[in-house]
Design a protein around this motif. Sequence first.
Motif, PDB file in Angstrom:
ATOM      1  N   THR A 135       0.809  -1.216   0.000  1.00 24.94           N
ATOM      2  CA  THR A 135       0.000   0.000   0.000  1.00 24.94           C
ATOM      3  C   THR A 135       0.846   1.272   0.000  1.00 24.94           C
ATOM      4  O   THR A 135       0.292   2.365   0.006  1.00 24.94           O
ATOM      5  CB  THR A 135      -0.961   0.014   1.202  1.00 24.94           C
ATOM      6  OG1 THR A 135      -0.224  -0.147   2.403  1.00 24.94           O
ATOM      7  CG2 THR A 135      -2.013  -1.082   1.068  1.00 24.94           C
ATOM      8  N   VAL A 136       2.158   1.139   0.010  1.00 17.50           N
ATOM      9  CA  VAL A 136       3.047   2.296  -0.116  1.00 17.50           C
ATOM     10  C   VAL A 136       3.652   2.226  -1.508  1.00 17.50           C
ATOM     11  O   VAL A 136       4.521   1.394  -1.786  1.00 17.50           O
ATOM     12  CB  VAL A 136       4.136   2.298   0.978  1.00 17.50           C
ATOM     13  CG1 VAL A 136       5.067   3.494   0.799  1.00 17.50           C
ATOM     14  CG2 VAL A 136       3.503   2.309   2.369  1.00 17.50           C
ATOM     15  N   LEU A 137       3.149   3.069  -2.399  1.00 15.69           N
ATOM     16  CA  LEU A 137       3.535   3.026  -3.813  1.00 15.69           C
ATOM     17  C   LEU A 137       4.429   4.218  -4.120  1.00 15.69           C
ATOM     18  O   LEU A 137       3.978   5.362  -4.145  1.00 15.69           O
ATOM     19  CB  LEU A 137       2.289   3.020  -4.696  1.00 15.69           C
ATOM     20  CG  LEU A 137       1.217   1.972  -4.329  1.00 15.69           C
ATOM     21  CD1 LEU A 137       0.034   2.054  -5.277  1.00 15.69           C
ATOM     22  CD2 LEU A 137       1.800   0.577  -4.289  1.00 15.69           C
ATOM     23  N   THR A 138       5.710   3.933  -4.354  1.00 14.72           N
ATOM     24  CA  THR A 138       6.712   4.978  -4.515  1.00 14.72           C
ATOM     25  C   THR A 138       7.086   5.202  -5.976  1.00 14.72           C
ATOM     26  O   THR A 138       6.878   4.339  -6.830  1.00 14.72           O
ATOM     27  CB  THR A 138       7.987   4.611  -3.730  1.00 14.72           C
ATOM     28  OG1 THR A 138       8.475   3.357  -4.201  1.00 14.72           O
ATOM     29  CG2 THR A 138       7.730   4.544  -2.243  1.00 14.72           C
ATOM     30  N   LYS A 139       7.682   6.352  -6.207  1.00 12.93           N
ATOM     31  CA  LYS A 139       8.201   6.689  -7.533  1.00 12.93           C
ATOM     32  C   LYS A 139       9.314   5.702  -7.890  1.00 12.93           C
ATOM     33  O   LYS A 139      10.159   5.370  -7.059  1.00 12.93           O
ATOM     34  CB  LYS A 139       8.736   8.116  -7.532  1.00 12.93           C
ATOM     35  CG  LYS A 139       9.183   8.614  -8.882  1.00 12.93           C
ATOM     36  CD  LYS A 139       9.617  10.060  -8.813  1.00 12.93           C
ATOM     37  CE  LYS A 139      10.900  10.124  -8.050  1.00 12.93           C
ATOM     38  NZ  LYS A 139      11.730  11.270  -8.277  1.00 12.93           N
ATOM     39  N   ASP A 140       9.286   5.217  -9.124  1.00 13.77           N
ATOM     40  CA  ASP A 140      10.296   4.302  -9.679  1.00 13.77           C
ATOM     41  C   ASP A 140      10.255   2.897  -9.073  1.00 13.77           C
ATOM     42  O   ASP A 140      11.153   2.092  -9.333  1.00 13.77           O
ATOM     43  CB  ASP A 140      11.710   4.879  -9.571  1.00 13.77           C
ATOM     44  CG  ASP A 140      11.851   6.169 -10.364  1.00 13.77           C
ATOM     45  OD1 ASP A 140      11.176   6.306 -11.405  1.00 13.77           O
ATOM     46  OD2 ASP A 140      12.625   7.047  -9.942  1.00 13.77           O
ATOM     47  N   GLU A 141       9.232   2.585  -8.298  1.00 16.19           N
ATOM     48  CA  GLU A 141       9.095   1.219  -7.780  1.00 16.19           C
ATOM     49  C   GLU A 141       8.877   0.246  -8.930  1.00 16.19           C
ATOM     50  O   GLU A 141       9.304  -0.907  -8.872  1.00 16.19           O
ATOM     51  CB  GLU A 141       7.922   1.181  -6.798  1.00 16.19           C
ATOM     52  CG  GLU A 141       7.749  -0.117  -6.059  1.00 16.19           C
ATOM     53  CD  GLU A 141       6.652  -0.039  -4.996  1.00 16.19           C
ATOM     54  OE1 GLU A 141       6.071  -1.092  -4.719  1.00 16.19           O
ATOM     55  OE2 GLU A 141       6.371   1.051  -4.470  1.00 16.19           O
TER      56      GLU A 141
END
Length: 179
Positions: A134-140
């Motif tokens: 549920t933690v969606l980060t940039k460049d993941e």
Amino acid sequence: EYKANAEAVYALAGKRLDEALADKTWTAAPVEQQPGYESLPPAIILDADETVLDNSPYQAWMVKTGADYSSESWNAWAGEGAAGAAPGALTFTKAAAAKGVKVFYVTNRSVEVEDGTTRNLAALGFPMGGNVDTVLTKDEKPDWTSAKGTRRAAVAENYRILLLLGDNFGDFTDGYDGS
């Protein structure tokens, strides 16, 4: 004033959440949501920085030391997991989770600080995803750039998005011009 305004926004979000739960056709992401979304489980998407996490200690450090922002100092701060909760955010997200709403955090923090960010949110008591990221980060993922539409679309594949909460236009749409 900041505390009162933030708490007022989250109080209003609580009322809108109840309205959204009652209306099966409600979606906050009409661009990303596909036909048939009405039967999907509910979710909300919140930005992290200055929406659920208060980074004012980092800003204060820059003022005290005369430092300018840098990716290196920011990543050190974010990876430390020392941010506090924005006023009203914890109460709101816990109430949403108690109503069966999945809480997602779509942030432009880089994937390098995802673990620190996740630990920070969990330590403050924010609802986490269990077996769902549920933690969606940039460049993941390769197409998860600073534009958040692809991450909203990833959530929309399995959830009906009831609310979007953030502090800038990019938290709501990729179709803004930046001015």
